[in-house]
Write a protein that holds these residues in place. Structure first.
Motif, PDB file in Angstrom:
ATOM      1  N   TRP A 166       0.837  -1.205   0.000  1.00 13.22           N
ATOM      2  CA  TRP A 166       0.000   0.000   0.000  1.00 13.22           C
ATOM      3  C   TRP A 166       0.873   1.256   0.000  1.00 13.22           C
ATOM      4  CZ3 TRP A 166      -3.450   0.980   4.936  1.00 13.22           C
ATOM      5  CH2 TRP A 166      -4.000   2.251   4.894  1.00 13.22           C
ATOM      6  N   GLN A 167       1.949   1.223   0.786  1.00 11.83           N
ATOM      7  CA  GLN A 167       2.835   2.391   0.897  1.00 11.83           C
ATOM      8  C   GLN A 167       3.934   2.409  -0.169  1.00 11.83           C
ATOM      9  OE1 GLN A 167       3.784   3.394   5.206  1.00 11.83           O
ATOM     10  NE2 GLN A 167       2.996   1.309   5.449  1.00 11.83           N
ATOM     11  N   GLN A 168       3.850   1.457  -1.123  1.00 14.53           N
ATOM     12  CA  GLN A 168       4.817   1.353  -2.210  1.00 14.53           C
ATOM     13  C   GLN A 168       6.193   0.899  -1.728  1.00 14.53           C
ATOM     14  OE1 GLN A 168       3.815   2.420  -5.999  1.00 14.53           O
ATOM     15  NE2 GLN A 168       2.576   1.125  -4.671  1.00 14.53           N
ATOM     16  N   ASP A 218      -2.643  -9.444   0.606  1.00 17.47           N
ATOM     17  CA  ASP A 218      -2.153  -8.832  -0.622  1.00 17.47           C
ATOM     18  C   ASP A 218      -2.809  -7.465  -0.827  1.00 17.47           C
ATOM     19  OD1 ASP A 218      -0.729  -8.645  -2.993  1.00 17.47           O
ATOM     20  OD2 ASP A 218      -1.523 -10.495  -3.854  1.00 17.47           O
ATOM     21  N   THR A 219      -2.181  -6.649  -1.650  1.00 17.07           N
ATOM     22  CA  THR A 219      -2.714  -5.341  -2.034  1.00 17.07           C
ATOM     23  C   THR A 219      -2.506  -5.146  -3.521  1.00 17.07           C
ATOM     24  OG1 THR A 219      -2.351  -4.286   0.121  1.00 17.07           O
ATOM     25  CG2 THR A 219      -2.414  -2.833  -1.791  1.00 17.07           C
ATOM     26  N   SER A 220      -3.483  -4.553  -4.161  1.00 15.11           N
ATOM     27  CA  SER A 220      -3.354  -4.176  -5.564  1.00 15.11           C
ATOM     28  C   SER A 220      -3.314  -2.651  -5.654  1.00 15.11           C
ATOM     29  CB  SER A 220      -4.540  -4.717  -6.371  1.00 15.11           C
ATOM     30  OG  SER A 220      -4.425  -4.353  -7.730  1.00 15.11           O
ATOM     31  N   ARG A 226      -6.384  -1.138  -3.109  1.00 13.97           N
ATOM     32  CA  ARG A 226      -7.299  -1.849  -2.226  1.00 13.97           C
ATOM     33  C   ARG A 226      -6.670  -3.162  -1.802  1.00 13.97           C
ATOM     34  NH1 ARG A 226     -10.693  -5.950  -4.283  1.00 13.97           N
ATOM     35  NH2 ARG A 226     -10.550  -6.285  -6.536  1.00 13.97           N
ATOM     36  N   PHE A 227      -7.083  -3.643  -0.634  1.00 17.03           N
ATOM     37  CA  PHE A 227      -6.647  -4.951  -0.173  1.00 17.03           C
ATOM     38  C   PHE A 227      -7.324  -6.021  -1.027  1.00 17.03           C
ATOM     39  CE2 PHE A 227      -6.311  -2.839   4.187  1.00 17.03           C
ATOM     40  CZ  PHE A 227      -4.943  -2.648   4.073  1.00 17.03           C
ATOM     41  N   ASP A 234     -10.717  -8.820   1.410  1.00 16.83           N
ATOM     42  CA  ASP A 234     -11.063  -8.494   0.029  1.00 16.83           C
ATOM     43  C   ASP A 234     -12.583  -8.574  -0.127  1.00 16.83           C
ATOM     44  OD1 ASP A 234     -11.444  -8.288  -2.699  1.00 16.83           O
ATOM     45  OD2 ASP A 234      -9.737  -9.547  -3.224  1.00 16.83           O
ATOM     46  N   ALA A 235     -13.215  -7.398  -0.238  1.00 16.91           N
ATOM     47  CA  ALA A 235     -14.673  -7.344  -0.314  1.00 16.91           C
ATOM     48  C   ALA A 235     -15.219  -7.922  -1.614  1.00 16.91           C
ATOM     49  CB  ALA A 235     -15.144  -5.903  -0.153  1.00 16.91           C
ATOM     50  N   ALA A 236     -14.341  -8.208  -2.579  1.00 12.84           N
ATOM     51  CA  ALA A 236     -14.803  -8.763  -3.860  1.00 12.84           C
ATOM     52  C   ALA A 236     -15.179 -10.237  -3.744  1.00 12.84           C
ATOM     53  CB  ALA A 236     -13.713  -8.592  -4.927  1.00 12.84           C
ATOM     54  N   PHE A 237     -14.764 -10.875  -2.642  1.00 12.63           N
ATOM     55  CA  PHE A 237     -15.023 -12.305  -2.490  1.00 12.63           C
ATOM     56  C   PHE A 237     -15.743 -12.599  -1.184  1.00 12.63           C
ATOM     57  CE2 PHE A 237     -11.066 -12.087  -5.032  1.00 12.63           C
ATOM     58  CZ  PHE A 237     -11.535 -12.700  -6.191  1.00 12.63           C
ATOM     59  N   ASP A 238     -16.562 -13.614  -1.214  1.00 11.07           N
ATOM     60  CA  ASP A 238     -17.148 -14.159  -0.004  1.00 11.07           C
ATOM     61  C   ASP A 238     -16.027 -14.545   0.957  1.00 11.07           C
ATOM     62  OD1 ASP A 238     -17.751 -17.167   1.163  1.00 11.07           O
ATOM     63  OD2 ASP A 238     -19.429 -15.796   1.449  1.00 11.07           O
TER      64      ASP A 238
END
Length: 334
Positions: free
Chosen positions: A205-207, A228-230, A274-275, A309-313
């Motif tokens: 996140w902080q590069q 992980d972070t993207s 985002r995470f 990760d809110a994209a996944f259950d």
């Protein structure tokens, strides 16, 4: 000995402890880390009962034994230095109790955060000083460290008494959020029983490069959160310290909890980062190198997936992360 791969069970708080352990075992994990206070409640560890009763502790540990799982950490991540009456004193109390409980349960690792005081003795809210090129900001930091040092000296002594290691998450919005800030912590506190919980997501996140951070921190790493972070295209114009967030949604069904009574702000439509589940930001080859770097420091670490990760259950997110992490472990021979 080798790493123990598990997961942090907070995201499975809608399940009983046996049910949560069954989920983790079913996806190939052998360890579990449970929450005991701080920003979120303690759904899988009845702390009062466990502190009061040897029988309760025995029965609690038997749940793990029956599931053929290891209890690999207790977490009390909060802000024990906060001037807010709803945070500081309560989170500090939770941390002290967690350290005592870890000692009674024979658990080595306690995960925490360094915390953030206010700007001065009369401050009402915590304040994170990020880039103190302004002299006034340096004065604020000096005050904040004057609050942090005696507290963490006390916590270090408590951890030493109970034979446990406290691992600080290097998380933004805390005094300790990077290797240099942890090194300042070491210089001022001189800890014997406080190290780092290496969570690469906060570094991405902080590069930062987590593998370089591992090499710099060395034996101070006592615990690992696998997350992980993207970093997304929005970073090109927002930067990773973007403040363009909206209020918490009015509809409770649309809220994302960040703790008990606390919720995530509304994210920008084109966020900078985002995470994500392990593997969604960096592939198995990267995680193989990450694990190899950790093994060079300590081949007996507990490595626990933290799913945000809110994209996944919840179960799907942990399972996806476990698949990548265990593939990386096989690739690196760990």
């Amino acid at each position: 000995m080798s790493f123990t791969y598990g997961a942090y069970t907070a995201c499975l708080q809608d399940r009983t402890l046996p049910e949560a352990l069954e989920v983790l075992r079913g996806i190939g994990l052998t360890g579990a880390e449970v929450n005991t206070g701080g920003f979120i409640p303690s759904p899988h560890a009845p702390v009062d009962a466990l502190l009061a009763s040897e029988r309760a502790r025995s029965e609690f540990l038997q749940v793990f034994a029956d599931a053929e799982m290891q209890l690999t950490g207790l977490t009390a991540s909060g802000n024990p230095l906060s001037p807010l009456p709803t945070e500081g004193l309560g989170h500090a109390h939770d941390l002290r109790r967690t350290i005592e409980l870890a000692g009674l349960l024979g658990v080595r690792d306690v995960v925490a955060m360094s915390g953030t005081p206010g700007t001065d003795p009369g401050a009402r809210y915590p304040a994170w000083i990020v880039n103190p090129w302004n002299g006034i900001d340096l004065e604020i930091l000096e005050y904040q460290w004057s609050v942090a040092v005696p507290f963490w000296k006390e916590i270090d002594a408590l951890a030493r008494t109970h034979g446990v290691k406290v691992a600080l998450e290097m998380h933004p919005r805390n005094l300790v959020f990077s290797p240099p800030s942890f090194e300042r912590f070491v210089e001022l506190v001189e800890p014997t029983n406080i190290g780092v919980n290496l969570d690469p997501s906060h570094l991405f996140w902080q590069q930062m490069e987590p593998i370089d951070c591992i090499e710099r921190l060395g034996s101070y790493i006592t615990h690992v959160h696998a997350k992980d972070t993207s970093v997304l295209p929005g970073a090109a114009t927002r930067g990773v310290l973007d403040t363009d967030f909206g209020p918490v949604p009015e509809d409770p069904a649309q809220r994302t909890p960040t703790g008990m009574g606390h919720y995530c702000s509304t994210w920008p439509e084109d966020p900078a980062w985002r995470f994500v589940a392990i593997g969604e930001g960096h592939d198995a080859e990267y995680w193989s190198r990450f694990l190899a770097a950790l093994a060079a420091v300590d081949p007996q670490l507990n490595v626990n997936i933290e799913h945000e990760d809110a994209a996944f259950d919840r179960v799907e997110g942990i399972a996806r992360g476990a698949k990548t992490l265990l593939a990386a472990a096989a690739q690196s021979g760990l």
